[in-house]
Write an enzyme that holds these catalytic residues in place. Structure first.
Site, PDB file in Angstrom:
ATOM      1  N   ILE A 298      11.735 -21.607   2.193  1.00 52.31           N
ATOM      2  CA  ILE A 298      13.026 -21.364   1.543  1.00 52.31           C
ATOM      3  C   ILE A 298      13.493 -19.923   1.663  1.00 52.31           C
ATOM      4  O   ILE A 298      14.584 -19.570   1.212  1.00 52.31           O
ATOM      5  CB  ILE A 298      12.981 -21.755   0.046  1.00 52.31           C
ATOM      6  CG1 ILE A 298      11.874 -20.995  -0.685  1.00 52.31           C
ATOM      7  CG2 ILE A 298      12.802 -23.253  -0.109  1.00 52.31           C
ATOM      8  CD1 ILE A 298      11.834 -21.257  -2.189  1.00 52.31           C
TER       9      ILE A 298
ATOM     10  N   GLU B  62      12.565 -15.668   3.611  1.00 46.72           N
ATOM     11  CA  GLU B  62      11.687 -14.774   4.370  1.00 46.72           C
ATOM     12  C   GLU B  62      12.154 -13.346   4.183  1.00 46.72           C
ATOM     13  O   GLU B  62      13.354 -13.072   4.130  1.00 46.72           O
ATOM     14  CB  GLU B  62      11.693 -15.151   5.853  1.00 46.72           C
ATOM     15  CG  GLU B  62      10.671 -14.398   6.672  1.00 46.72           C
ATOM     16  CD  GLU B  62      10.478 -15.008   8.054  1.00 46.72           C
ATOM     17  OE1 GLU B  62       9.555 -14.558   8.772  1.00 46.72           O
ATOM     18  OE2 GLU B  62      11.249 -15.913   8.420  1.00 46.72           O
ATOM     19  N   GLY B  63      11.197 -12.429   4.054  1.00 48.42           N
ATOM     20  CA  GLY B  63      11.530 -11.020   3.873  1.00 48.42           C
ATOM     21  C   GLY B  63      10.462 -10.143   4.479  1.00 48.42           C
ATOM     22  O   GLY B  63       9.617 -10.602   5.259  1.00 48.42           O
ATOM     23  N   GLY B  64      10.493  -8.851   4.111  1.00 45.77           N
ATOM     24  CA  GLY B  64       9.524  -7.914   4.647  1.00 45.77           C
ATOM     25  C   GLY B  64       8.101  -8.253   4.244  1.00 45.77           C
ATOM     26  O   GLY B  64       7.153  -7.974   4.979  1.00 45.77           O
ATOM     27  N   PHE B  65       7.944  -8.848   3.055  1.00 42.40           N
ATOM     28  CA  PHE B  65       6.618  -9.210   2.563  1.00 42.40           C
ATOM     29  C   PHE B  65       6.053 -10.370   3.372  1.00 42.40           C
ATOM     30  O   PHE B  65       4.888 -10.391   3.741  1.00 42.40           O
ATOM     31  CB  PHE B  65       6.710  -9.592   1.082  1.00 42.40           C
ATOM     32  CG  PHE B  65       5.391  -9.946   0.438  1.00 42.40           C
ATOM     33  CD1 PHE B  65       4.713  -9.024  -0.329  1.00 42.40           C
ATOM     34  CD2 PHE B  65       4.842 -11.214   0.592  1.00 42.40           C
ATOM     35  CE1 PHE B  65       3.510  -9.350  -0.933  1.00 42.40           C
ATOM     36  CE2 PHE B  65       3.642 -11.552   0.004  1.00 42.40           C
ATOM     37  CZ  PHE B  65       2.971 -10.608  -0.761  1.00 42.40           C
ATOM     38  N   GLY B  66       6.875 -11.365   3.629  1.00 46.87           N
ATOM     39  CA  GLY B  66       6.425 -12.560   4.321  1.00 46.87           C
ATOM     40  C   GLY B  66       7.361 -13.715   4.040  1.00 46.87           C
ATOM     41  O   GLY B  66       8.539 -13.515   3.740  1.00 46.87           O
TER      42      GLY B  66
ATOM     43  N   VAL C  12       8.532 -17.363   2.021  1.00 45.16           N
ATOM     44  CA  VAL C  12       8.504 -17.997   0.703  1.00 45.16           C
ATOM     45  C   VAL C  12       8.685 -19.500   0.890  1.00 45.16           C
ATOM     46  O   VAL C  12       9.559 -19.940   1.642  1.00 45.16           O
ATOM     47  CB  VAL C  12       9.621 -17.443  -0.208  1.00 45.16           C
ATOM     48  CG1 VAL C  12       9.529 -18.079  -1.597  1.00 45.16           C
ATOM     49  CG2 VAL C  12       9.519 -15.926  -0.313  1.00 45.16           C
TER      50      VAL C  12
ATOM     51  N   ASP D 206      14.439  -1.315  -6.142  1.00 47.74           N
ATOM     52  CA  ASP D 206      14.951  -2.146  -5.047  1.00 47.74           C
ATOM     53  C   ASP D 206      15.964  -3.161  -5.570  1.00 47.74           C
ATOM     54  O   ASP D 206      15.909  -4.345  -5.229  1.00 47.74           O
ATOM     55  CB  ASP D 206      13.796  -2.855  -4.339  1.00 47.74           C
ATOM     56  CG  ASP D 206      14.166  -3.290  -2.921  1.00 47.74           C
ATOM     57  OD1 ASP D 206      15.152  -2.762  -2.375  1.00 47.74           O
ATOM     58  OD2 ASP D 206      13.465  -4.153  -2.361  1.00 47.74           O
TER      59      ASP D 206
END
Length: 427
Positions: free
Chosen positions: A81, A83-87, A89, A209
């Site tokens: 659902i 996606e970001g810098g962390f990884g 979701v 952030d």
């Protein structure tokens, strides 16, 4: 949008253990890798986040990797659902602690092993969200920390937010446009979340952030702040700021923070001002696809001050004129106050909360006055149709009485708005 500064992941190999054990084992070797959660303390509490986390860590559930793999059908792309810098979701379903209870929908964030963000942000998020608790902050249910054949696995399990993020609804044309009232309520809820972190929590937290993509919306469009990977504790007693590497997102970070590395709660206030203009205009803080003079939102809106007639030209066209012009002007002035070049001149988030409540009241009063006028005119038309045989003088008298009542109503509403505006002046 990605963060404009990252760190190199220096993850080491650990066996599966809880976050408190991770912290304790490294306590004697505290270095830059762990300092994200061991900052210079807080002005409101002698205890920092790590100490408070030790006290509250039992509230978090420790998941096995297999549990979360099964919950997402082996992290199927069908369940992805975000996606970001962390990884990435994923939406998943987990068994509750209570026996025989129905499965619970959750959001599972999985660390991208090849990503630029890593264990430091993961640990920060576990510890911060393990301590803070507010209706406008996303709830962390638990986590998973495993090192094995599959490599280093770091996962977070949150409550599921069915309406995704403010970013999706504001900028994605596939979604219905957010009504004016909903935008104000989202701004208020987000402001309450920041006010809690800055002024009400036992330990002061600087979010660092704040942006539309980090404001998640539940089934009732109630906003909750998410992603605490960059959060820091406030300055210790006697200090005015926290000195730190500049991190955040292009278009949202305060210029004073970018220039000096001095982080304060007023850095969050600046970011909040940017989001207010995004709510007003329906535009992102940075849009490279637009003409050069319109690419940077804050520079573009300067051409349309709130007190001028040109101001309406910046309003989101998707609103189709369905908004309070007085409320919109006041919201823009609040945004300008948050965007003061001098950090000291920016308001506290508790003050922002108070003004937003007044703007909502102004908008409600205007809507009520408009509805009253429409209903009264309709009723009068019906009366005239039924009274075609009445004397002209009687119809004239009825219309004059009606206009007098409308005048009283408008005058009363104007007085209320004037009083609200007077009370709402920011010190």
């Amino acid at each position: 949008m990605s963060c404009f500064l990252y760190f190199k992941d220096k993850s080491r190999k650990w066996k599966r253990r809880s976050a408190p054990e991770l912290k304790k084992q490294e306590k004697s070797k505290l270095n830059a890798f762990e300092r994200v959660t061991k900052s210079s303390g807080s002005s409101s509490s002698p205890r920092g986040i790590p100490e408070l986390y030790e006290e509250k860590a039992h509230n978090l559930r420790v998941f096995s990797y297999d549990e979360l793999r099964q919950a997402t059908n082996d992290f199927s792309r069908v369940f992805k659902i975000g996606e970001g810098g962390f990884g990435s979701v994923y939406k998943g379903s987990i068994k509750p602690v209570i026996a025989n209870a129905d499965p619970v929908s959750v959001a599972i964030k999985r660390l991208n092993q090849n990503g630029l963000q890593g264990h430091k942000q993961w640990l920060a998020e576990v510890q911060f969200l393990g301590v803070v608790e507010h209706q406008n902050l996303v709830k962390l249910i638990g986590y998973c920390s495993v090192d094995g054949e599959r490599g280093i696995q770091r996962l977070l399990v949150y409550e599921y937010m069915s309406n995704k993020s403010l970013e999706s609804h504001l900028f994605n044309k596939a979604y219905d446009p957010l009504p004016w009232k909903t935008r104000l309520e989202i701004a208020l809820g987000a402001a309450q979340g920041l006010a809690y972190l800055h002024e009400e929590s036992e330990v002061q937290v600087i979010y660092r952030d704040f942006k539309c993509s980090n404001i998640l919306l539940d089934e009732n469009f109630r906003p909750k702040l998410s992603d605490f990977g960059l959060a820091r504790e406030g300055p210790e007693v006697g200090r005015t700021h926290v000195s730190t590497a500049v991190m955040g997102t292009n278009g949202y970070a305060a210029p004073d923070y970018i220039q000096t590395g001095h982080l304060t709660t007023k850095s969050d206030v600046w970011s909040f001002g940017v989001v207010l203009y995004e709510l007003l205009t329906g535009r992102r803080s940075l849009e490279r696809s637009r003409p050069k003079t319109e690419q940077k939102l804050l520079e573009w809106v300067k051409q349309y001050p709130a007190e001028t007639k040109r101001f309406v030209l910046i309003m989101d066209p998707r609103l189709e004129g369905q908004y309070s012009i007085h409320g919109a002007r006041k919201l823009a002035k609040l945004a300008d106050h948050c965007l003061s070049r001098s950090a000291k001149e920016r308001p506290l988030m508790s003050q922002v909360v108070g003004i937003l409540k007044q703007i909502i009241q102004i908008s409600d009063d205007e809507k009520s006055a408009e509805e009253s006028t429409v209903i009264s005119d309709d009723d009068l038309t019906k009366t005239e149709e039924k009274s075609t045989q009445s004397a002209p003088s009687e119809l004239w008298r009825k219309r004059m009485d009606h206009l007098a009542k409308l005048g009283e109503h408008v005058e009363s509403a104007s007085r209320r708005r004037f009083m609200i505006l007077q009370r709402g002046k920011v010190p």
